[in-house]
Design a protein around this motif. Structure first.
Motif, PDB file in Angstrom:
ATOM      1  N   PHE A  18      -2.576  62.812  62.252  1.00  4.80           N
ATOM      2  CA  PHE A  18      -3.913  63.325  62.543  1.00  4.80           C
ATOM      3  C   PHE A  18      -4.947  62.201  62.402  1.00  4.80           C
ATOM      4  CE2 PHE A  18      -1.430  66.908  61.096  1.00  4.80           C
ATOM      5  CZ  PHE A  18      -1.856  67.980  61.858  1.00  4.80           C
ATOM      6  N   SER A  19      -6.004  62.295  63.171  1.00  6.41           N
ATOM      7  CA  SER A  19      -7.086  61.324  63.051  1.00  6.41           C
ATOM      8  C   SER A  19      -7.841  61.536  61.736  1.00  6.41           C
ATOM      9  CB  SER A  19      -8.048  61.456  64.237  1.00  6.41           C
ATOM     10  OG  SER A  19      -8.685  62.725  64.219  1.00  6.41           O
ATOM     11  N   SER A  20      -8.579  60.520  61.335  1.00  3.67           N
ATOM     12  CA  SER A  20      -9.420  60.604  60.139  1.00  3.67           C
ATOM     13  C   SER A  20     -10.813  60.102  60.486  1.00  3.67           C
ATOM     14  CB  SER A  20      -8.828  59.771  58.996  1.00  3.67           C
ATOM     15  OG  SER A  20      -9.146  58.401  59.161  1.00  3.67           O
ATOM     16  N   ASP A  21     -11.738  60.196  59.520  1.00  2.00           N
ATOM     17  CA  ASP A  21     -13.099  59.716  59.766  1.00  2.00           C
ATOM     18  C   ASP A  21     -13.258  58.249  59.384  1.00  2.00           C
ATOM     19  OD1 ASP A  21     -12.960  59.894  57.026  1.00  2.00           O
ATOM     20  OD2 ASP A  21     -14.656  61.260  56.791  1.00  2.00           O
ATOM     21  N   GLN A  22     -12.144  57.589  59.052  1.00  2.00           N
ATOM     22  CA  GLN A  22     -12.179  56.170  58.720  1.00  2.00           C
ATOM     23  C   GLN A  22     -11.565  55.360  59.853  1.00  2.00           C
ATOM     24  OE1 GLN A  22     -11.138  54.870  54.784  1.00  2.00           O
ATOM     25  NE2 GLN A  22     -11.267  56.936  53.950  1.00  2.00           N
ATOM     26  N   ALA A  23     -12.207  54.280  60.219  1.00  3.12           N
ATOM     27  CA  ALA A  23     -11.743  53.454  61.324  1.00  3.12           C
ATOM     28  C   ALA A  23     -10.339  52.917  61.066  1.00  3.12           C
ATOM     29  CB  ALA A  23     -12.714  52.292  61.543  1.00  3.12           C
ATOM     30  N   ASN A  24      -9.482  53.041  62.068  1.00  6.92           N
ATOM     31  CA  ASN A  24      -8.120  52.502  62.028  1.00  6.92           C
ATOM     32  C   ASN A  24      -7.244  53.133  60.954  1.00  6.92           C
ATOM     33  OD1 ASN A  24      -8.818  50.683  64.110  1.00  6.92           O
ATOM     34  ND2 ASN A  24      -9.573  49.195  62.618  1.00  6.92           N
ATOM     35  N   MET A  25      -7.636  54.330  60.476  1.00  5.97           N
ATOM     36  CA  MET A  25      -6.826  55.038  59.497  1.00  5.97           C
ATOM     37  C   MET A  25      -6.476  56.430  60.030  1.00  5.97           C
ATOM     38  SD  MET A  25      -6.498  52.963  56.940  1.00  5.97           S
ATOM     39  CE  MET A  25      -7.264  51.378  56.543  1.00  5.97           C
ATOM     40  N   VAL A  26      -5.283  56.888  59.711  1.00  2.00           N
ATOM     41  CA  VAL A  26      -4.855  58.222  60.127  1.00  2.00           C
ATOM     42  C   VAL A  26      -4.167  58.908  58.951  1.00  2.00           C
ATOM     43  CG1 VAL A  26      -4.585  57.651  62.572  1.00  2.00           C
ATOM     44  CG2 VAL A  26      -2.649  57.330  61.017  1.00  2.00           C
ATOM     45  N   THR A  70       2.730  46.815  54.412  1.00  6.48           N
ATOM     46  CA  THR A  70       3.055  48.127  54.951  1.00  6.48           C
ATOM     47  C   THR A  70       1.788  48.774  55.504  1.00  6.48           C
ATOM     48  OG1 THR A  70       2.625  49.634  53.093  1.00  6.48           O
ATOM     49  CG2 THR A  70       4.653  48.329  52.994  1.00  6.48           C
ATOM     50  N   HIS A  71       1.969  49.888  56.194  1.00  7.99           N
ATOM     51  CA  HIS A  71       0.815  50.626  56.720  1.00  7.99           C
ATOM     52  C   HIS A  71       0.238  51.586  55.686  1.00  7.99           C
ATOM     53  CE1 HIS A  71       3.069  54.503  58.224  1.00  7.99           C
ATOM     54  NE2 HIS A  71       3.463  54.141  57.027  1.00  7.99           N
ATOM     55  N   TYR A  72       0.869  51.731  54.557  1.00  5.23           N
ATOM     56  CA  TYR A  72       0.499  52.731  53.550  1.00  5.23           C
ATOM     57  C   TYR A  72      -0.838  52.409  52.891  1.00  5.23           C
ATOM     58  CZ  TYR A  72       0.671  55.304  49.121  1.00  5.23           C
ATOM     59  OH  TYR A  72       0.371  56.113  48.047  1.00  5.23           O
ATOM     60  N   GLN A  73      -1.657  53.450  52.701  1.00  8.26           N
ATOM     61  CA  GLN A  73      -2.930  53.301  52.015  1.00  8.26           C
ATOM     62  C   GLN A  73      -2.974  54.104  50.722  1.00  8.26           C
ATOM     63  OE1 GLN A  73      -5.529  51.180  53.235  1.00  8.26           O
ATOM     64  NE2 GLN A  73      -3.762  50.557  54.459  1.00  8.26           N
ATOM     65  N   ALA A  74      -2.642  55.408  50.795  1.00  8.13           N
ATOM     66  CA  ALA A  74      -2.705  56.249  49.599  1.00  8.13           C
ATOM     67  C   ALA A  74      -2.116  57.620  49.905  1.00  8.13           C
ATOM     68  CB  ALA A  74      -4.150  56.412  49.135  1.00  8.13           C
ATOM     69  N   LEU A  75      -1.751  58.329  48.841  1.00  6.05           N
ATOM     70  CA  LEU A  75      -1.386  59.733  48.977  1.00  6.05           C
ATOM     71  C   LEU A  75      -2.659  60.540  49.199  1.00  6.05           C
ATOM     72  CD1 LEU A  75       1.295  60.460  46.212  1.00  6.05           C
ATOM     73  CD2 LEU A  75       1.612  60.572  48.695  1.00  6.05           C
ATOM     74  N   LEU A  85      -3.499  52.669  61.025  1.00  2.00           N
ATOM     75  CA  LEU A  85      -3.042  52.880  62.400  1.00  2.00           C
ATOM     76  C   LEU A  85      -2.369  51.601  62.901  1.00  2.00           C
ATOM     77  CD1 LEU A  85      -3.058  54.819  64.841  1.00  2.00           C
ATOM     78  CD2 LEU A  85      -5.202  53.734  65.545  1.00  2.00           C
ATOM     79  N   VAL A  86      -1.150  51.726  63.384  1.00  3.34           N
ATOM     80  CA  VAL A  86      -0.415  50.566  63.883  1.00  3.34           C
ATOM     81  C   VAL A  86       0.172  50.871  65.255  1.00  3.34           C
ATOM     82  CG1 VAL A  86       0.175  49.759  61.564  1.00  3.34           C
ATOM     83  CG2 VAL A  86       1.781  51.212  62.816  1.00  3.34           C
ATOM     84  N   GLU A  87       0.436  49.814  65.995  1.00  5.12           N
ATOM     85  CA  GLU A  87       1.151  49.923  67.267  1.00  5.12           C
ATOM     86  C   GLU A  87       2.637  49.741  66.954  1.00  5.12           C
ATOM     87  OE1 GLU A  87       1.568  47.680  71.609  1.00  5.12           O
ATOM     88  OE2 GLU A  87      -0.015  47.085  70.212  1.00  5.12           O
ATOM     89  N   VAL A  88       3.364  50.845  66.937  1.00  6.10           N
ATOM     90  CA  VAL A  88       4.767  50.817  66.539  1.00  6.10           C
ATOM     91  C   VAL A  88       5.617  50.175  67.625  1.00  6.10           C
ATOM     92  CG1 VAL A  88       6.771  52.214  65.914  1.00  6.10           C
ATOM     93  CG2 VAL A  88       4.509  52.829  65.047  1.00  6.10           C
ATOM     94  N   ALA A 187      -5.132  43.853  63.019  1.00  4.46           N
ATOM     95  CA  ALA A 187      -5.297  42.403  62.873  1.00  4.46           C
ATOM     96  C   ALA A 187      -4.142  41.626  63.493  1.00  4.46           C
ATOM     97  CB  ALA A 187      -5.430  42.044  61.390  1.00  4.46           C
ATOM     98  N   GLY A 188      -3.160  42.356  64.043  1.00  3.89           N
ATOM     99  CA  GLY A 188      -2.022  41.708  64.682  1.00  3.89           C
ATOM    100  C   GLY A 188      -0.895  41.356  63.727  1.00  3.89           C
TER     101      GLY A 188
END
Length: 250
Positions: A18-26, A70-75, A85-88, A187-188
């Protein structure tokens, strides 16, 4: 509790994004749905999503402490996490420390054979094609990654294997094999994505010698052994006891 998320962006076999209200975060929701054999076998197992989410959070934080991006931010809740958000990359990256599963079906290598160094395999992630194993030439012809990116993928996967193998051995768990999904962030940079759980790892209990009873991963579902959630719960218990409490999204 469900986090305050935006619209559904993607739904896979075991997760919703799901989208979130933070840029580049889901936000990622871990579902209780369980599949095997390219979704030919399906079931819903109560509590599985929560267990996989919590296990993955701990292991992602472990990797980050060891310098693995990793792509992980938090629970975000018991079965939700916030991720970058990453390009898998459409590749399944597989590391095999001990022969099992498809390797033993496709080769004369006996189950339980220790593979040193670990066998590194790449599969094209496409259910319609059956996730085929890729040779170096096929990978090059398909143009999915450059030669340098291919080298970086293997280096990162082997680093993940080193960290996880050492950690899990201390918990009396053998990391037989595992699959990773990797992607490029905004950031690539190449980062570990998706999840690391009994859904994506083969894990054997070193305390048990019986070849079926020692299984603590999705093979219990594949092989109709029963006790799937109980096995995941055992992994969760050992991992949680060894890790610090995962950071939470505020």
């Amino acid at each position: 509790m469900t986090p305050d998320h935006g619209p559904l962006l993607y739904e896979g076999k075991a997760k919703r994004v799901f989208s979130s209200d933070q840029a580049n975060m889901v936000f990622v929701e871990f579902k209780n749905d369980t599949t095997a054999f390219n979704s030919l076998k399906r079931a819903e197992l109560e509590n599985k999503g929560r267990l996989n989410c919590q296990i993955s959070a701990c292991l992602f934080e472990l990797l980050e402490k060891e310098g693995v991006p990793t792509h992980y931010q938090a629970l975000a809740a018991e079965n939700w996490m916030m991720v970058e958000l990453v390009e898998v990359i459409p590749l399944e990256v597989v590391l095999r420390n001990v022969a099992a599963g498809s390797l033993c079906k496709q080769t004369p290598i006996a189950e339980g054979t220790v593979l040193s160094p670990a066998l590194f395999d790449l599969y094209f992630k496409d259910d319609n094609l059956g996730d085929p194993l890729l040779t170096e030439d096929r990978l090059e012809r398909m143009g999915l990654v450059t030669v340098e990116q291919r080298r970086h993928i293997e280096k990162l996967a082997r680093r993940v294997n080193t960290v996880l193998t050492s950690f899990l051995e201390r918990l009396d768990l053998t990391l037989v094999d595992f699959k990773l999904e990797l992607g490029f962030n905004q950031a690539g940079a190449l980062v570990v994505a998706d999840e690391i759980s009994p859904d994506t790892c083969r894990l054997w209990d070193m305390r048990i010698t019986d070849p079926q009873d020692r299984i603590l991963d999705k093979d219990r579902f594949r092989k109709d052994l029963g006790g799937v959630v109980e096995a995941y719960g055992e992994i969760h218990k050992r991992v949680q006891e060894a890790c610090s409490k995962p950071r939470n999204y505020n």
